[in-house]
Motif scaffolding. Sequence first.
Motif, PDB file in Angstrom:
ATOM      1  N   LEU A 109       0.958  -1.330  -0.018  1.00  0.00           N
ATOM      2  CA  LEU A 109      -0.426   0.071   0.080  1.00  0.00           C
ATOM      3  C   LEU A 109       0.661   1.456   0.235  1.00  0.00           C
ATOM      4  O   LEU A 109       0.396   2.287  -0.113  1.00  0.00           O
ATOM      5  CB  LEU A 109      -1.050  -0.063   1.334  1.00  0.00           C
ATOM      6  CG  LEU A 109      -2.116  -1.321   1.277  1.00  0.00           C
ATOM      7  CD1 LEU A 109      -3.113  -0.905   2.046  1.00  0.00           C
ATOM      8  CD2 LEU A 109      -3.098  -0.783   0.439  1.00  0.00           C
ATOM      9  N   GLY A 110       2.005   1.149   0.649  1.00  0.00           N
ATOM     10  CA  GLY A 110       2.782   2.320   0.467  1.00  0.00           C
ATOM     11  C   GLY A 110       4.043   2.916  -0.676  1.00  0.00           C
ATOM     12  O   GLY A 110       4.889   2.992  -0.370  1.00  0.00           O
ATOM     13  N   ARG A 138       2.280   3.054   7.539  1.00  0.00           N
ATOM     14  CA  ARG A 138       2.710   3.776   8.425  1.00  0.00           C
ATOM     15  C   ARG A 138       1.257   4.387   7.307  1.00  0.00           C
ATOM     16  O   ARG A 138       0.532   5.002   7.388  1.00  0.00           O
ATOM     17  CB  ARG A 138       3.611   5.568   7.730  1.00  0.00           C
ATOM     18  CG  ARG A 138       2.892   6.505   7.685  1.00  0.00           C
ATOM     19  CD  ARG A 138       4.007   7.451   7.534  1.00  0.00           C
ATOM     20  NE  ARG A 138       3.903   9.046   7.386  1.00  0.00           N
ATOM     21  CZ  ARG A 138       3.940   9.716   9.034  1.00  0.00           C
ATOM     22  NH1 ARG A 138       3.540   8.949   9.705  1.00  0.00           N
ATOM     23  NH2 ARG A 138       3.315  10.563   8.333  1.00  0.00           N
ATOM     24  N   VAL A 139       0.692   3.446   6.010  1.00  0.00           N
ATOM     25  CA  VAL A 139      -0.150   4.234   5.116  1.00  0.00           C
ATOM     26  C   VAL A 139      -1.626   3.664   6.242  1.00  0.00           C
ATOM     27  O   VAL A 139      -2.663   4.060   6.008  1.00  0.00           O
ATOM     28  CB  VAL A 139      -0.889   3.901   4.080  1.00  0.00           C
ATOM     29  CG1 VAL A 139      -1.758   3.568   3.422  1.00  0.00           C
ATOM     30  CG2 VAL A 139       0.536   4.185   2.812  1.00  0.00           C
ATOM     31  N   ALA A 297       2.054  18.097   7.576  1.00  0.00           N
ATOM     32  CA  ALA A 297       3.859  18.953   7.544  1.00  0.00           C
ATOM     33  C   ALA A 297       3.664  19.464   8.676  1.00  0.00           C
ATOM     34  O   ALA A 297       4.735  20.412   9.428  1.00  0.00           O
ATOM     35  CB  ALA A 297       3.525  19.535   6.317  1.00  0.00           C
ATOM     36  N   TYR A 298       2.773  20.101   9.095  1.00  0.00           N
ATOM     37  CA  TYR A 298       3.157  21.073  10.712  1.00  0.00           C
ATOM     38  C   TYR A 298       3.516  19.950  11.532  1.00  0.00           C
ATOM     39  O   TYR A 298       3.612  20.922  12.656  1.00  0.00           O
ATOM     40  CB  TYR A 298       0.887  22.013  10.350  1.00  0.00           C
ATOM     41  CG  TYR A 298       0.754  22.675   9.789  1.00  0.00           C
ATOM     42  CD1 TYR A 298       2.166  24.006   9.585  1.00  0.00           C
ATOM     43  CD2 TYR A 298      -0.477  23.059   9.412  1.00  0.00           C
ATOM     44  CE1 TYR A 298       1.681  24.495   8.014  1.00  0.00           C
ATOM     45  CE2 TYR A 298      -0.603  24.108   8.311  1.00  0.00           C
ATOM     46  CZ  TYR A 298       0.167  24.941   7.553  1.00  0.00           C
ATOM     47  OH  TYR A 298      -0.032  26.637   7.230  1.00  0.00           O
ATOM     48  N   ARG A 299       2.422  18.587  11.474  1.00  0.00           N
ATOM     49  CA  ARG A 299       2.751  17.884  12.504  1.00  0.00           C
ATOM     50  C   ARG A 299       4.217  17.526  12.618  1.00  0.00           C
ATOM     51  O   ARG A 299       4.547  17.833  13.781  1.00  0.00           O
ATOM     52  CB  ARG A 299       1.212  17.025  13.124  1.00  0.00           C
ATOM     53  CG  ARG A 299      -0.018  18.032  13.542  1.00  0.00           C
ATOM     54  CD  ARG A 299      -0.835  16.443  13.328  1.00  0.00           C
ATOM     55  NE  ARG A 299      -0.116  15.093  12.614  1.00  0.00           N
ATOM     56  CZ  ARG A 299      -1.255  15.153  11.571  1.00  0.00           C
ATOM     57  NH1 ARG A 299      -2.109  16.145  11.145  1.00  0.00           N
ATOM     58  NH2 ARG A 299      -1.157  13.740  11.058  1.00  0.00           N
ATOM     59  N   GLU A 300       4.630  16.861  11.941  1.00  0.00           N
ATOM     60  CA  GLU A 300       5.561  15.913  11.791  1.00  0.00           C
ATOM     61  C   GLU A 300       6.898  16.988  10.681  1.00  0.00           C
ATOM     62  O   GLU A 300       7.828  15.849  10.649  1.00  0.00           O
ATOM     63  CB  GLU A 300       5.093  14.532  10.608  1.00  0.00           C
ATOM     64  CG  GLU A 300       4.129  13.847  11.971  1.00  0.00           C
ATOM     65  CD  GLU A 300       3.584  12.662  11.556  1.00  0.00           C
ATOM     66  OE1 GLU A 300       4.967  12.139  11.157  1.00  0.00           O
ATOM     67  OE2 GLU A 300       2.794  12.173  11.273  1.00  0.00           O
ATOM     68  N   GLY A 305       5.355  15.357   5.530  1.00  0.00           N
ATOM     69  CA  GLY A 305       4.006  15.392   4.030  1.00  0.00           C
ATOM     70  C   GLY A 305       4.611  15.726   3.187  1.00  0.00           C
ATOM     71  O   GLY A 305       3.708  14.983   2.322  1.00  0.00           O
ATOM     72  N   VAL A 306       5.596  16.153   2.490  1.00  0.00           N
ATOM     73  CA  VAL A 306       5.482  16.162   1.193  1.00  0.00           C
ATOM     74  C   VAL A 306       5.944  14.749   0.850  1.00  0.00           C
ATOM     75  O   VAL A 306       5.984  14.081  -0.361  1.00  0.00           O
ATOM     76  CB  VAL A 306       7.187  16.446   1.131  1.00  0.00           C
ATOM     77  CG1 VAL A 306       7.649  16.383   0.183  1.00  0.00           C
ATOM     78  CG2 VAL A 306       6.956  17.985   1.086  1.00  0.00           C
ATOM     79  N   CYS A 307       6.432  13.660   1.370  1.00  0.00           N
ATOM     80  CA  CYS A 307       7.245  12.234   1.575  1.00  0.00           C
ATOM     81  C   CYS A 307       6.340  11.476   0.784  1.00  0.00           C
ATOM     82  O   CYS A 307       5.687  10.583   0.240  1.00  0.00           O
ATOM     83  CB  CYS A 307       7.729  12.351   2.415  1.00  0.00           C
ATOM     84  SG  CYS A 307       8.513  10.369   2.581  1.00  0.00           S
ATOM     85  N   ASP A 308       4.936  11.723   2.256  1.00  0.00           N
ATOM     86  CA  ASP A 308       3.736  11.407   2.112  1.00  0.00           C
ATOM     87  C   ASP A 308       2.467  11.279   0.654  1.00  0.00           C
ATOM     88  O   ASP A 308       2.165  10.451   0.235  1.00  0.00           O
ATOM     89  CB  ASP A 308       2.556  11.334   3.477  1.00  0.00           C
ATOM     90  CG  ASP A 308       2.895  10.686   4.444  1.00  0.00           C
ATOM     91  OD1 ASP A 308       4.173   9.953   4.516  1.00  0.00           O
ATOM     92  OD2 ASP A 308       3.221  11.415   6.112  1.00  0.00           O
TER      93      ASP A 308
END
Length: 335
Positions: A109-110, A138-139, A297-300, A305-308
């Motif tokens: 899935l990732g 992580r997904v 991106a704000y949290r981690e 965020g970009v990678c996800d």
Amino acid sequence: MTIREQLEQLEKEHLSPYAAHSTDTKGREKPISPDDLRTQFQRDRDRILHCKSFRRLKGKTQVFISPQGDHYRTRLTHTLEVTQVARTLARALRLNEDLAEAIAMGHDLGHTPFGHTGEEALDKVIEGGFQHRVQSRRVVEVLENNGAGLNLTWEVRDGIEHHSGKILPATLEGRCVHLADRIAYVNHDIDDAVRGGVLKLSELPERPLRRLGYTHGERVGEMIASVVRQSMDQDDVRMEEEVWDALMELRGYLFERVYSRDWAASESEKAAHIVTALVDYYMEHPAQMPNEYLEIAYREGTQRGVCDYVACMTDAYAVKMYQKLFIPTSFDGLN
């Protein structure tokens, strides 16, 4: 007794003593009420089947980038083939078929757009590297269900993360998937490479073919049978050494002739460029990502965020976003 309780009783009566029983699961991060019809692992399978990431697999490369034809594997059809092999192994070994099925359906899935080319590109630009097996976990834990995750059992999450790599899954069902992944991709990648004209069947090394078989079905059948012969009533799942060596010889041949991508270097370079360019752009302009990834991106951190966001893209969506961001649109001017 509910249907679920009857199924749980059947597990205790008929499964191997080395099998994972759904009643003995280490549980979920968030406890949920039992279902009257389905066991814990059946519910996990259904949650994976109905999630967005599973549907996106149909638009992600397996080996061939943008193949011309309807019969090449995608990441989705690869997943289905792995699931079939894993279920066959689990059933023959009297292991928990539902657990093996859930792990197999979630194992990729990732994965990135453009297959391993995209994975390698992300691995080079993401601090700490990128591995699709870790992203798959992580997904299901973080990204799906609007950030709530799928809340799967520990056994399924462990099997997903360790379907590849040096650390084996904790359950024998997960180890079925670990082997099923290799059985599936070595054989179907030969099939696709021959269909694509990258190699001829006559060019395959003779020694492993003599041991495994000269057709796709013969090879898959012998590999599965080898695992069953070696693992029946054992506390491990493995392939006979001779058959494993033959499988590894074919795999090595594929790395040399197919996975190295000398035959499609320009397409691989384009795919890697698209992934790298998207990462660079969104690192500079994170506010242009969808809200769910902007919140990550704000949290981690921005890079997370970009990678996800980039990892979740299908091939077509990545190309579309690249064109939108970097390719000028046509302009007719004023009359």
